[in-house]
Design a protein around this motif. Structure first.
Motif, mmCIF file in Angstrom:
data_model
loop_
_atom_site.group_PDB
_atom_site.id
_atom_site.type_symbol
_atom_site.label_atom_id
_atom_site.label_comp_id
_atom_site.label_asym_id
_atom_site.label_seq_id
_atom_site.Cartn_x
_atom_site.Cartn_y
_atom_site.Cartn_z
ATOM 1 N N UNK A 134 0.859 -1.177 0.000
ATOM 2 C CA UNK A 134 0.000 0.000 0.000
ATOM 3 C C UNK A 134 0.897 1.229 0.000
ATOM 4 N N UNK A 135 0.521 2.252 -0.777
ATOM 5 C CA UNK A 135 1.317 3.484 -0.866
ATOM 6 C C UNK A 135 0.622 4.654 -0.183
ATOM 7 N N UNK A 136 -0.658 4.842 -0.503
ATOM 8 C CA UNK A 136 -1.358 6.006 0.065
ATOM 9 C C UNK A 136 -2.867 5.804 -0.001
ATOM 10 N N UNK A 137 -3.555 6.295 1.043
ATOM 11 C CA UNK A 137 -5.017 6.358 1.059
ATOM 12 C C UNK A 137 -5.395 7.796 1.344
ATOM 13 N N UNK A 138 -6.093 8.448 0.407
ATOM 14 C CA UNK A 138 -6.483 9.843 0.616
ATOM 15 C C UNK A 138 -7.854 10.119 0.002
ATOM 16 N N UNK A 139 -8.269 11.361 0.102
ATOM 17 C CA UNK A 139 -9.592 11.765 -0.387
ATOM 18 C C UNK A 139 -9.509 13.180 -0.926
ATOM 19 N N UNK A 140 -10.443 13.506 -1.836
ATOM 20 C CA UNK A 140 -10.489 14.884 -2.322
ATOM 21 C C UNK A 140 -11.145 15.814 -1.306
ATOM 22 N N UNK A 141 -11.662 15.240 -0.202
ATOM 23 C CA UNK A 141 -12.172 16.057 0.893
ATOM 24 C C UNK A 141 -10.975 16.506 1.742
ATOM 25 N N UNK A 142 -10.707 17.820 1.810
ATOM 26 C CA UNK A 142 -9.506 18.298 2.509
ATOM 27 C C UNK A 142 -9.484 17.981 4.006
ATOM 28 N N UNK A 143 -10.625 17.616 4.563
ATOM 29 C CA UNK A 143 -10.662 17.297 5.995
ATOM 30 C C UNK A 143 -10.032 15.936 6.291
ATOM 31 N N UNK A 144 -9.965 15.073 5.288
ATOM 32 C CA UNK A 144 -9.510 13.695 5.509
ATOM 33 C C UNK A 144 -8.020 13.644 5.854
ATOM 34 N N UNK A 145 -7.686 12.799 6.818
ATOM 35 C CA UNK A 145 -6.294 12.620 7.227
ATOM 36 C C UNK A 145 -5.648 11.561 6.330
ATOM 37 N N UNK A 146 -4.806 12.002 5.421
ATOM 38 C CA UNK A 146 -4.163 11.100 4.459
ATOM 39 C C UNK A 146 -3.249 10.097 5.167
ATOM 40 N N UNK A 147 -3.291 8.848 4.696
ATOM 41 C CA UNK A 147 -2.397 7.817 5.202
ATOM 42 C C UNK A 147 -1.302 7.572 4.161
ATOM 43 N N UNK A 148 -0.064 7.882 4.497
ATOM 44 C CA UNK A 148 1.079 7.586 3.648
ATOM 45 C C UNK A 148 1.772 6.348 4.223
ATOM 46 N N UNK A 149 1.657 5.252 3.533
ATOM 47 C CA UNK A 149 2.109 3.973 4.066
ATOM 48 C C UNK A 149 3.618 3.780 3.903
ATOM 49 N N UNK A 150 4.199 3.186 4.934
ATOM 50 C CA UNK A 150 5.589 2.747 4.869
ATOM 51 C C UNK A 150 5.612 1.339 4.254
ATOM 52 N N UNK A 151 6.713 0.927 3.629
ATOM 53 C CA UNK A 151 6.764 -0.411 3.020
ATOM 54 C C UNK A 151 6.859 -1.532 4.046
ATOM 55 N N UNK A 183 -10.997 -0.438 7.650
ATOM 56 C CA UNK A 183 -12.284 -0.634 6.995
ATOM 57 C C UNK A 183 -12.302 0.032 5.627
ATOM 58 N N UNK A 184 -11.737 1.235 5.541
ATOM 59 C CA UNK A 184 -11.682 1.946 4.254
ATOM 60 C C UNK A 184 -10.840 1.188 3.232
ATOM 61 N N UNK A 185 -9.718 0.649 3.664
ATOM 62 C CA UNK A 185 -8.889 -0.144 2.752
ATOM 63 C C UNK A 185 -9.691 -1.347 2.252
ATOM 64 N N UNK A 186 -10.409 -1.992 3.164
ATOM 65 C CA UNK A 186 -11.248 -3.129 2.783
ATOM 66 C C UNK A 186 -12.296 -2.704 1.744
ATOM 67 N N UNK A 187 -12.947 -1.579 1.990
ATOM 68 C CA UNK A 187 -13.993 -1.108 1.073
ATOM 69 C C UNK A 187 -13.420 -0.738 -0.283
#
Length: 566
Positions: free
Chosen positions: A3-20, A48-52
């Motif tokens: 996994x590299x990154x989980x983000x959203x176009x909603x600026x409120x969302x806390x982006x997850x930058x994954x380590x390898x 849960x979001x990654x699962x979805x």
């Protein structure tokens, strides 16, 4: 997979930058004075979001999951970036719509699991990505953490969940799958047999042989029945007229059926114009199958199409006109013959002979139908019993083969158990539990997987068993994803040493196998982990450095979605 990154176009969302390697989402308190809980800040929702994003589904019958689905459908678009086999991918998902996008290619909800299989699963494998991902990334909620083999959140009796576990344990499942099909067919036969028996019992309880005897007598009476001589010729003529009428009526029905089809075709041909834009889209789609050098003027295609439809419509109109004429002619013939036939029948009816003859014919017809029903259902029941007996024999043979298989693979199965016990013993000094594959008492499933860890049966012991089994499955299937994840509920009721041991095992796996591991944890558990002496200072520092996201419960903006969501 990484996994590299989980983000959203909603600026409120806390982006997850994954380590390898190791990835921790921590739920923290801003100060000791704060008495607020760190629940409902989004720790579990990260997994849960990654699962979805990978096609997982929410159970909208459950209020919490329905609320989450409604919330996500209005929140914004999500993006999950990952790398697999040296190729990078981006999944885009708007939860207000059913489709997904992989690298900007639109994928329907139905096709999405198949596309994921193409990316992650070897063509020769009969595993599915969704089942494999659930096995290595247990999400929060439901029954995912109630038993080691319930990674799919299904009841223990679920066949596909059981089959997936056997495959990941590298147990030969050919007999299992063959037996399941046989037992499923037996179950269907039983239901059909029960229905047929109930229907047959609802018929008259007349002895079948008595019915046949009565039927023979009536056939003989009919044969010997003589209508008065002066009416015999009239009867022959009436019978002939009846036959002719039946033939005309059959022809009339055929013409009506044909007319109905023609009229439907004509209605479908009313709109003979086609938009040139539609043609252009068709040709663009055709480029997927045909040489891209194909050229065609859209105007010519449109003219060709319109002419084709117009000619088709004209032909159908002509055919309808011809059939209508034939129908009218048949009507006239039927009316004429009906009048003649009715006159003949009136003469016969006045004598009473025809009424008696008809009564015999009607009784013969009733007896014949009743005999047919009883004979048919007796035959069906006999066939069902025979088929069921054959399936039972096949199932018995498979059962014998399965016992022989377990005996043959005894050494492999013992090695499986030994490998599992090695992991468990890292948590307990005196015992390592057991993992056994045994023949099931339920004929439908063939094998049962028994996992047991000595203890008081509490939640802590259960969670140790779940973690140990998941690590064990990963070690047997590193080549599939090389990824693992757990929700923070895995730490429930564990003591500090057990929680730290989870991280120690994970860190060892990361170093040895280039594993990517993802977990969430609360502040109290994190403190307990970092206080344990079984972790070296380097390992503790590694844990601290790999906290990829910190969530707080003081204000909503410090939570995962940047706003209140309980």
């Amino acid at each position: 997979m990484k996994l590299l990154q989980l983000n959203s176009d909603n600026p409120k969302f806390k982006t997850l930058n994954f380590e390898p390697t190791l990835n921790i989402v921590a739920g923290l308190k801003l100060s000791e004075e704060e008495k607020k809980t760190i629940n409902s800040i989004g720790k579990s929702l990260t997994l849960t979001l990654v699962q979805l994003m990978f096609g997982g589904k929410l159970d909208t019958k459950k209020p919490k999951e329905k609320k989450l689905k409604d919330f996500l459908s209005t929140y914004g678009i999500f993006y999950l970036n990952f790398k697999h086999n040296e190729e990078e991918y981006e999944i885009k998902k708007d939860f207000s719509k059913p489709e997904f996008y992989i690298n900007d290619k639109k994928i329907t909800q139905t096709e999405y699991p198949l596309e994921l299989n193409k990316i992650f699963i070897d063509n020769n494998s009969d595993l599915s990505f969704r089942q494999v991902f659930n096995s290595f990334a247990r999400r929060f909620g439901g029954d995912y953490y109630s038993d080691p083999i319930r990674q799919q959140g299904m009841p223990l009796t679920d066949y596909n969940q059981r089959l997936n576990n056997l495959k990941l344990l590298h147990i030969d499942t050919n007999l299992v799958e063959e037996n399941f099909k046989i037992r499923d067919n037996v179950s269907k036969l039983k239901k059909a047999e029960e229905f047929i028996r109930e229907y047959a019992e609802s018929l008259d309880k007349v002895n079948l042989k008595d019915l046949k005897d009565e039927y023979k007598l009536l056939i003989e009476d009919k044969k010997n029945f003589i209508i008065a001589q002066n009416y015999d010729a009239i009867k022959v003529e009436a019978d002939k007229l009846t036959e002719e009428l039946n033939e005309l009526r059959n022809n009339m029905q055929k013409i009506k059926n044909s007319l109905q089809k023609k009229e439907k075709n004509l209605l479908a041909s009313d709109n003979i114009n086609i938009d040139s834009n539609e043609i252009e889209n068709l040709y663009r789609e055709a480029e997927f199958f045909f040489d891209t050098k194909i050229k065609k003027r859209l105007e010519d295609a449109q003219t060709f199409h319109n002419t084709l439809i117009f000619n088709r419509k004209s032909r159908i109109e002509l055919e309808i006109e011809e059939l209508t004429i034939k129908k009218n002619e048949l009507h006239q013939q039927i009316d004429t013959l009906s009048i003649k036939r009715d006159e003949k029948l009136m003469l016969l009816s006045n004598s009473g002979a025809l009424e008696e003859y008809h009564a015999i014919e009607e009784k013969i017809k009733e007896l014949y139908q009743e005999i047919e029903k009883l004979t048919k259902y007796e035959k069906l029941l006999s066939e069902f019993r025979r088929d069921k007996s054959e399936l039972d024999v096949k199932s018995s043979l498979i059962k014998q083969k399965s016992i022989l298989y377990l005996e043959k693979e005894k050494e492999y199965l013992e090695n499986l158990e030994d490998d599992f016990r090695v992991i468990v013993k890292k948590f307990y000094d005196n015992h390592g539990g057991s993992l056994k594959i045994k023949e099931t008492k339920t004929a439908k499933y063939l094998y049962d997987i028994f996992i047991d860890i000595d203890g008081d049966g509490g939640q802590s012991v259960g969670n140790v068993g779940i973690f140990s089994y998941d690590v064990f499955l990963y070690q047997k299937n590193k080549n599939i994803l090389n990824f693992m994840a757990h929700d923070g509920c895995i730490f429930s009721e564990m003591d500090g040493r057990q929680k730290a041991m989870i991280f120690k095992i994970v860190i060892e796996l990361i170093k040895e196998n280039d594993l990517q591991y993802f977990i969430n944890i609360g502040e109290d558990s994190l403190k307990m982990v970092l206080e344990q002496n079984i972790l070296t200072e380097q390992e503790k520092e590694f844990i601290r450095k790999n906290i990829i996201l910190e969530l707080y419960d003081k204000e909503p903006e410090h939570r995962l979605f940047g706003e209140a969501f309980s």
